[in-house]
Design a protein around this motif. Structure first.
Motif, short mmCIF file in Angstrom:
data_model
loop_
_atom_site.label_atom_id
_atom_site.label_comp_id
_atom_site.label_asym_id
_atom_site.label_seq_id
_atom_site.Cartn_x
_atom_site.Cartn_y
_atom_site.Cartn_z
N VAL A 101 14.43 -3.86 5.66
CA VAL A 101 15.38 -4.86 5.15
C VAL A 101 16.82 -4.45 5.42
CG1 VAL A 101 16.26 -5.99 3.06
CG2 VAL A 101 13.78 -5.77 3.41
N LEU A 102 17.15 -3.19 5.17
CA LEU A 102 18.53 -2.73 5.42
C LEU A 102 18.87 -2.80 6.91
CD1 LEU A 102 18.99 0.31 3.00
CD2 LEU A 102 19.90 -2.01 2.76
N ASN A 103 17.93 -2.43 7.76
CA ASN A 103 18.18 -2.53 9.20
C ASN A 103 18.33 -3.98 9.64
OD1 ASN A 103 18.24 0.06 10.89
ND2 ASN A 103 16.69 0.46 9.34
N LEU A 104 17.52 -4.86 9.09
CA LEU A 104 17.65 -6.28 9.41
C LEU A 104 19.02 -6.79 8.96
CD1 LEU A 104 16.53 -8.97 10.43
CD2 LEU A 104 15.50 -9.30 8.18
N TYR A 105 19.44 -6.41 7.76
CA TYR A 105 20.74 -6.84 7.24
C TYR A 105 21.89 -6.32 8.11
CZ TYR A 105 24.95 -7.01 4.45
OH TYR A 105 26.24 -7.22 4.04
N ASN A 106 21.80 -5.07 8.53
CA ASN A 106 22.91 -4.44 9.27
C ASN A 106 22.92 -4.76 10.75
OD1 ASN A 106 24.47 -2.77 7.28
ND2 ASN A 106 22.39 -2.11 6.84
N ARG A 108 20.89 -7.28 12.39
CA ARG A 108 20.80 -8.75 12.50
C ARG A 108 20.37 -9.28 13.86
NH1 ARG A 108 25.89 -10.39 8.60
NH2 ARG A 108 25.28 -8.92 7.00
N GLN A 109 19.65 -8.48 14.61
CA GLN A 109 19.12 -8.93 15.89
C GLN A 109 17.69 -8.43 16.02
OE1 GLN A 109 21.67 -7.33 18.89
NE2 GLN A 109 23.26 -8.85 18.58
N PHE A 110 16.83 -9.33 16.49
CA PHE A 110 15.45 -8.95 16.75
C PHE A 110 15.28 -8.71 18.23
CE2 PHE A 110 11.06 -9.80 17.83
CZ PHE A 110 10.39 -9.05 16.89
N PRO A 111 14.64 -7.71 18.66
CA PRO A 111 13.95 -6.61 17.98
C PRO A 111 14.83 -5.38 17.75
CG PRO A 111 13.40 -6.49 20.29
CD PRO A 111 14.35 -7.66 20.11
N ALA A 112 16.13 -5.49 17.97
CA ALA A 112 17.02 -4.32 17.85
C ALA A 112 16.93 -3.67 16.47
CB ALA A 112 18.46 -4.72 18.15
N ALA A 116 16.25 0.25 15.56
CA ALA A 116 17.17 1.00 14.69
C ALA A 116 16.38 1.62 13.53
CB ALA A 116 18.26 0.07 14.16
N PHE A 117 15.44 0.86 12.98
CA PHE A 117 14.60 1.38 11.90
C PHE A 117 13.78 2.57 12.39
CE2 PHE A 117 10.27 1.37 10.13
CZ PHE A 117 10.56 1.77 8.84
N LEU A 118 13.15 2.43 13.54
CA LEU A 118 12.34 3.52 14.09
C LEU A 118 13.17 4.77 14.36
CD1 LEU A 118 10.01 1.51 16.49
CD2 LEU A 118 9.41 2.51 14.26
N GLY A 119 14.42 4.57 14.74
CA GLY A 119 15.31 5.70 15.02
C GLY A 119 15.74 6.46 13.78
N THR A 120 15.63 5.82 12.63
CA THR A 120 16.06 6.46 11.38
C THR A 120 14.91 6.78 10.44
OG1 THR A 120 16.43 4.31 10.32
CG2 THR A 120 18.32 5.33 11.43
N PHE A 121 13.73 6.25 10.71
CA PHE A 121 12.63 6.34 9.75
C PHE A 121 12.27 7.77 9.36
CE2 PHE A 121 8.15 7.05 8.89
CZ PHE A 121 8.04 6.36 7.69
N ALA A 122 11.95 8.61 10.33
CA ALA A 122 11.45 9.96 10.01
C ALA A 122 12.44 10.77 9.18
CB ALA A 122 11.06 10.70 11.28
N PRO A 123 13.72 10.88 9.58
CA PRO A 123 14.62 11.68 8.76
C PRO A 123 14.87 11.07 7.38
CG PRO A 123 15.76 10.85 10.72
CD PRO A 123 14.33 10.47 10.83
#
Length: 149
Positions: A101-106, A108-112, A116-123
């Motif tokens: 949700v936060l990545n979608l809000y920030n 605001r482009q699909f599938p970007a 972005a979510f995948l790039g931040t998920f693990a940490p």
């Protein structure tokens, strides 16, 4: 000992667990992606994350999952190992939903936003997992006078 939470306990649990998580998620993502932190956007992200976390706590049977998951491995949910195991699915659920949700809000482009979510998920998962291991016993002690779930 299981206790049915009263409204005061629910508020304490949500405040103590969700505010730090919302702040950490809102700070960590831009830092990981090396994006400048804009205060007004940070505040909006914290509010979004906090509200979603509170809604998830209402919808998802967090205590049942936290007790049941360790039992799959024949570990007591009251032991340190059980608390760690119980926190794995809970943190996963919260980080996936709030993170998307936060990545979608920030973004605001699909599938970007998914990348972005995948790039931040693990940490972010690791940080939120560790944070939850710290805040949950504090929240339980404040809400119920005990560290047990």
């Amino acid at each position: 000992m299981k206790q049915k939470p009263d409204p005061k306990s629910i508020v304490i649990l949500n405040l103590v667990n969700n505010i730090p998580m919302a702040i950490v998620m809102s700070l960590a993502a831009p830092l990981i992606m090396r994006i400048p932190l804009v205060f007004s956007n940070f505040i909006v992200n914290v509010l979004i994350a906090f509200v979603i976390a509170c809604i998830l706590n209402i919808i998802i049977p967090v205590p049942r999952i936290a007790e049941g998951f360790p039992k799959l491995f024949k570990v007591s949910s009251q032991s340190l190992g059980g608390r760690i195991l119980g926190n794995i699915p809970i943190s996963l659920i919260f980080v996936v939903i709030i993170g998307l949700v936060l990545n979608l809000y920030n973004v605001r482009q699909f599938p970007a936003f998914i990348f972005a979510f995948l790039g931040t998920f693990a940490p972010i998962y690791v940080v939120c997992f560790v944070l939850s291991m710290i805040t949950n016993p504090i929240a339980m002690k404040l809400a119920f006078g005990t560290e047990n779930r």
